[in-house]
Design an enzyme around this catalytic site. Structure first.
Site, PDB file in Angstrom:
ATOM      1  N   GLY A  15       0.838  -1.200   0.000  1.00  0.00           N
ATOM      2  CA  GLY A  15       0.000   0.000   0.000  1.00  0.00           C
ATOM      3  C   GLY A  15       0.871   1.247   0.000  1.00  0.00           C
ATOM      4  O   GLY A  15       2.049   1.187   0.344  1.00  0.00           O
ATOM      5  N   ARG A  83       4.117 -15.747  -5.292  1.00  0.00           N
ATOM      6  CA  ARG A  83       2.810 -16.408  -5.155  1.00  0.00           C
ATOM      7  C   ARG A  83       1.835 -15.732  -6.098  1.00  0.00           C
ATOM      8  O   ARG A  83       1.010 -14.925  -5.701  1.00  0.00           O
ATOM      9  CB  ARG A  83       2.297 -16.304  -3.703  1.00  0.00           C
ATOM     10  CG  ARG A  83       3.128 -17.097  -2.700  1.00  0.00           C
ATOM     11  CD  ARG A  83       2.493 -17.083  -1.323  1.00  0.00           C
ATOM     12  NE  ARG A  83       1.079 -17.476  -1.346  1.00  0.00           N
ATOM     13  CZ  ARG A  83       0.643 -18.712  -1.472  1.00  0.00           C
ATOM     14  NH1 ARG A  83       1.500 -19.708  -1.560  1.00  0.00           N
ATOM     15  NH2 ARG A  83      -0.646 -18.971  -1.502  1.00  0.00           N
ATOM     16  N   ASP A 120       6.190  -5.022   5.570  1.00  0.00           N
ATOM     17  CA  ASP A 120       6.616  -6.388   5.902  1.00  0.00           C
ATOM     18  C   ASP A 120       6.494  -7.352   4.723  1.00  0.00           C
ATOM     19  O   ASP A 120       7.423  -8.124   4.443  1.00  0.00           O
ATOM     20  CB  ASP A 120       5.870  -6.919   7.135  1.00  0.00           C
ATOM     21  CG  ASP A 120       4.359  -6.831   6.994  1.00  0.00           C
ATOM     22  OD1 ASP A 120       3.880  -6.026   6.173  1.00  0.00           O
ATOM     23  OD2 ASP A 120       3.658  -7.574   7.696  1.00  0.00           O
ATOM     24  N   THR A 142       5.782   2.141   5.953  1.00  0.00           N
ATOM     25  CA  THR A 142       4.412   1.783   6.313  1.00  0.00           C
ATOM     26  C   THR A 142       3.893   2.763   7.353  1.00  0.00           C
ATOM     27  O   THR A 142       4.617   3.140   8.278  1.00  0.00           O
ATOM     28  CB  THR A 142       4.255   0.353   6.879  1.00  0.00           C
ATOM     29  OG1 THR A 142       2.945   0.227   7.456  1.00  0.00           O
ATOM     30  CG2 THR A 142       5.256  -0.008   7.948  1.00  0.00           C
ATOM     31  N   ASP A 144       1.892   1.891   9.460  1.00  0.00           N
ATOM     32  CA  ASP A 144       1.651   1.085  10.670  1.00  0.00           C
ATOM     33  C   ASP A 144       2.836   1.094  11.635  1.00  0.00           C
ATOM     34  O   ASP A 144       2.677   0.738  12.802  1.00  0.00           O
ATOM     35  CB  ASP A 144       1.352  -0.376  10.288  1.00  0.00           C
ATOM     36  CG  ASP A 144       0.175  -0.505   9.340  1.00  0.00           C
ATOM     37  OD1 ASP A 144      -0.648   0.427   9.287  1.00  0.00           O
ATOM     38  OD2 ASP A 144       0.083  -1.536   8.644  1.00  0.00           O
ATOM     39  N   ASP A 146       5.224  -0.972  11.905  1.00  0.00           N
ATOM     40  CA  ASP A 146       5.369  -2.286  12.529  1.00  0.00           C
ATOM     41  C   ASP A 146       6.554  -3.091  12.001  1.00  0.00           C
ATOM     42  O   ASP A 146       6.631  -4.294  12.202  1.00  0.00           O
ATOM     43  CB  ASP A 146       4.064  -3.087  12.354  1.00  0.00           C
ATOM     44  CG  ASP A 146       3.697  -3.288  10.886  1.00  0.00           C
ATOM     45  OD1 ASP A 146       4.413  -2.770  10.004  1.00  0.00           O
ATOM     46  OD2 ASP A 146       2.688  -3.962  10.624  1.00  0.00           O
ATOM     47  N   GLY A 187      -3.497   0.484  11.313  1.00  0.00           N
ATOM     48  CA  GLY A 187      -2.312   0.005  12.040  1.00  0.00           C
ATOM     49  C   GLY A 187      -2.152  -1.503  12.009  1.00  0.00           C
ATOM     50  O   GLY A 187      -1.193  -2.048  12.533  1.00  0.00           O
ATOM     51  N   ARG A 188      -3.158  -2.195  11.456  1.00  0.00           N
ATOM     52  CA  ARG A 188      -3.189  -3.661  11.422  1.00  0.00           C
ATOM     53  C   ARG A 188      -2.954  -4.257  12.806  1.00  0.00           C
ATOM     54  O   ARG A 188      -3.703  -3.962  13.704  1.00  0.00           O
ATOM     55  CB  ARG A 188      -2.207  -4.212  10.384  1.00  0.00           C
ATOM     56  CG  ARG A 188      -2.646  -3.921   8.952  1.00  0.00           C
ATOM     57  CD  ARG A 188      -2.095  -4.892   7.950  1.00  0.00           C
ATOM     58  NE  ARG A 188      -2.775  -6.182   8.034  1.00  0.00           N
ATOM     59  CZ  ARG A 188      -3.970  -6.454   7.500  1.00  0.00           C
ATOM     60  NH1 ARG A 188      -4.630  -5.545   6.827  1.00  0.00           N
ATOM     61  NH2 ARG A 188      -4.502  -7.643   7.622  1.00  0.00           N
ATOM     62  N   ARG A 282     -21.185   7.337  18.848  1.00  0.00           N
ATOM     63  CA  ARG A 282     -21.024   7.356  17.387  1.00  0.00           C
ATOM     64  C   ARG A 282     -19.628   6.883  17.039  1.00  0.00           C
ATOM     65  O   ARG A 282     -18.685   7.087  17.801  1.00  0.00           O
ATOM     66  CB  ARG A 282     -21.208   8.780  16.857  1.00  0.00           C
ATOM     67  CG  ARG A 282     -22.578   9.359  17.082  1.00  0.00           C
ATOM     68  CD  ARG A 282     -23.615   8.666  16.211  1.00  0.00           C
ATOM     69  NE  ARG A 282     -24.904   9.316  16.340  1.00  0.00           N
ATOM     70  CZ  ARG A 282     -25.303  10.320  15.574  1.00  0.00           C
ATOM     71  NH1 ARG A 282     -24.517  10.807  14.642  1.00  0.00           N
ATOM     72  NH2 ARG A 282     -26.488  10.851  15.745  1.00  0.00           N
ATOM     73  N   GLN A 290      -5.727   8.431   6.445  1.00  0.00           N
ATOM     74  CA  GLN A 290      -4.448   8.365   7.170  1.00  0.00           C
ATOM     75  C   GLN A 290      -3.273   8.128   6.238  1.00  0.00           C
ATOM     76  O   GLN A 290      -2.118   8.313   6.613  1.00  0.00           O
ATOM     77  CB  GLN A 290      -4.500   7.240   8.220  1.00  0.00           C
ATOM     78  CG  GLN A 290      -5.442   7.537   9.355  1.00  0.00           C
ATOM     79  CD  GLN A 290      -5.902   6.283  10.071  1.00  0.00           C
ATOM     80  OE1 GLN A 290      -5.349   5.890  11.083  1.00  0.00           O
ATOM     81  NE2 GLN A 290      -6.925   5.631   9.551  1.00  0.00           N
TER      82      GLN A 290
END
Ligand code: F6P
Length: 372
Positions: A15, A83, A120, A142, A144, A146, A187-188, A282, A290
């Site tokens: 992404g 793959r 990753d 990323t 995230d 991470d 953020g997964r 809500r 983001q």
């Protein structure tokens, strides 16, 4: 002795993240200074299978892009040459490994090294291609945050800033209407964005994947505030947050691209809060806002430092490594050390302690246990 480099390629896998264009520009300019040719690989790794997706990058093609979001090379989290889905005449889909084709194209085009920007999934592919003989240097990207081995990934700072501004804006409307707002952030599997944006925007409750939450603790915090005359609350919910004993919430079970889509926990938490406290709740899903738009100044600088460092690593003959931020330096770490693991929020880190110390509920009854 360092190899003679004539031509490199650059790919942006997975992404998008704010700062991608800044890396591309830095790589192109630093390469041109060394007299190298630079090929941009369009649509992530997919472009390495289809030479028509390669574009020549020169100073002109990267002019004025540092502050732009997105990626001039496009972005996809679908193209994994290791793959690759192929539709059979029967309609069935089978998975094939097309790495040999990548290597053939690479050598045929006279490319000496690949700079692979990604998260990753992209680093895993880069590592495997490296094992197969392709000279590759990774750049950690990323929102995230991470990826292990680096203090920060570019994109994260911008995502936190966007989320912070959104939560700031929710405060006034939440207060005016005496509502509870849950805000679901990306953020997964890691809670970095939620934790940082939640602290920056003074959320009352932050739920992250690393700390499974107890909805009763969440509601108690809201009612405590109510008793103190604070008739609204802001609950930041990481998309990967889950209740104690429960599972992460996915939009559906279909794997589109490399992973299935998280989403829905914010709404679930809002409904439970409403049922249990009687307060109107809500939910806001901030989503791809983001990731979109201009990178922050910090991300622009980090991205350019990463890009220039990656070119220097290639020039020095470095292979199979990822550039990484180790403040105040940029260093390299072996790709083998960053794959198949995630950098999650450590429960004993200073940021978690800070959140607790300033009275933010992390959904786990910590305050009631009187631990601090
Ligand atoms: O990894 C970055 C990220 O934005 C995650 O935070 C989020 O879960 C995912 O990508 C969304 O992916 P997509 O763009 O495929 O919806």
């Amino acid at each position: 002795m360092a190899p003679r480099i004539r031509r490199i390629a650059i790919t942006t896998g997975g992404g998008d993240a704010p700062g991608l264009n800044a890396v591309v520009r830095a790589v192109v300019l630093a390469s041109k200074r060394r007299g190298w040719d630079v090929l941009g690989v369009r649509r992530g790794y997919e472009g390495l299978l289809d030479p028509e997706k390669l574009v020549q990058l020169d100073r002109e093609s990267v002019r004025g892009i540092t502050h732009l979001g997105g990626s001039i090379l496009g972005a996809t989290n679908k193209g994994n040459p290791l793959r690759w889905p192929v539709k059979l005449p029967s309609g069935e889909v089978t998975i094939v490994d097309r790495s040999a084709e990548v290597l053939t194209n690479f050598h045929r085009l006279g490319i000496d090294a690949l700079i692979a920007i990604g998260g990753d999934g992209s680093m895993r592919i880069a590592h495997r291609l490296g094992e197969l003989g392709l000279p590759v240097v990774g750049v950690p990207k990323t929102i995230d945050n991470d990826l292990p081995g680096t203090a920060l990934t570019f994109g994260f700072d911008t995502a936190v800033s966007v989320a912070t501004e959104a939560i700031d804006r929710l405060h006034s409307t939440a207060e005016a209407h005496e509502r509870v707002f849950t805000v679901e952030l990306m953020g997964r599997y890691a809670g970095w964005i939620a934790l940082h944006a939640g602290i920056a925007a003074t959320a009352d409750i932050i739920l992250i994947p690393e700390i499974p939450f107890d909805i009763d603790a969440v509601c108690r915090k809201i009612m405590e505030r109510e008793a103190l005359g604070r008739h609204f609350s802001i609950v930041v919910v990481a998309e990967g947050a889950r209740p104690i004993g429960g599972e992460m919430v996915f939009q559906d079970s279909t794997v589109r691209g490399r992973e299935s889509r998280l989403g829905g926990i914010g709404e679930q938490v809002a409904r439970q809060i409403e049922e249990r406290t009687g307060k109107e709740a809500r939910n806001l899903v901030l989503g791809h806002l983001q990731r979109g738009g201009s990178p922050s100044a910090f991300d622009r600088v980090t991205a350019q430092r990463f890009g220039a460092a990656a070119v220097q690593v290639v020039a020095d003959g470095g292979r199979g490594v990822m550039v990484a931020l180790d403040p105040p330096e940029i260093k390299t770490v072996p790709l083998a050390d960053v794959i198949d693991k995630l950098s999650l929020v450590p429960l004993d880190c200073d940021t978690i302690k800070t959140a607790r110390d300033i009275g933010i509920c992390l959904g786990d009854s910590w305050e009631e246990r009187g631990v601090w």
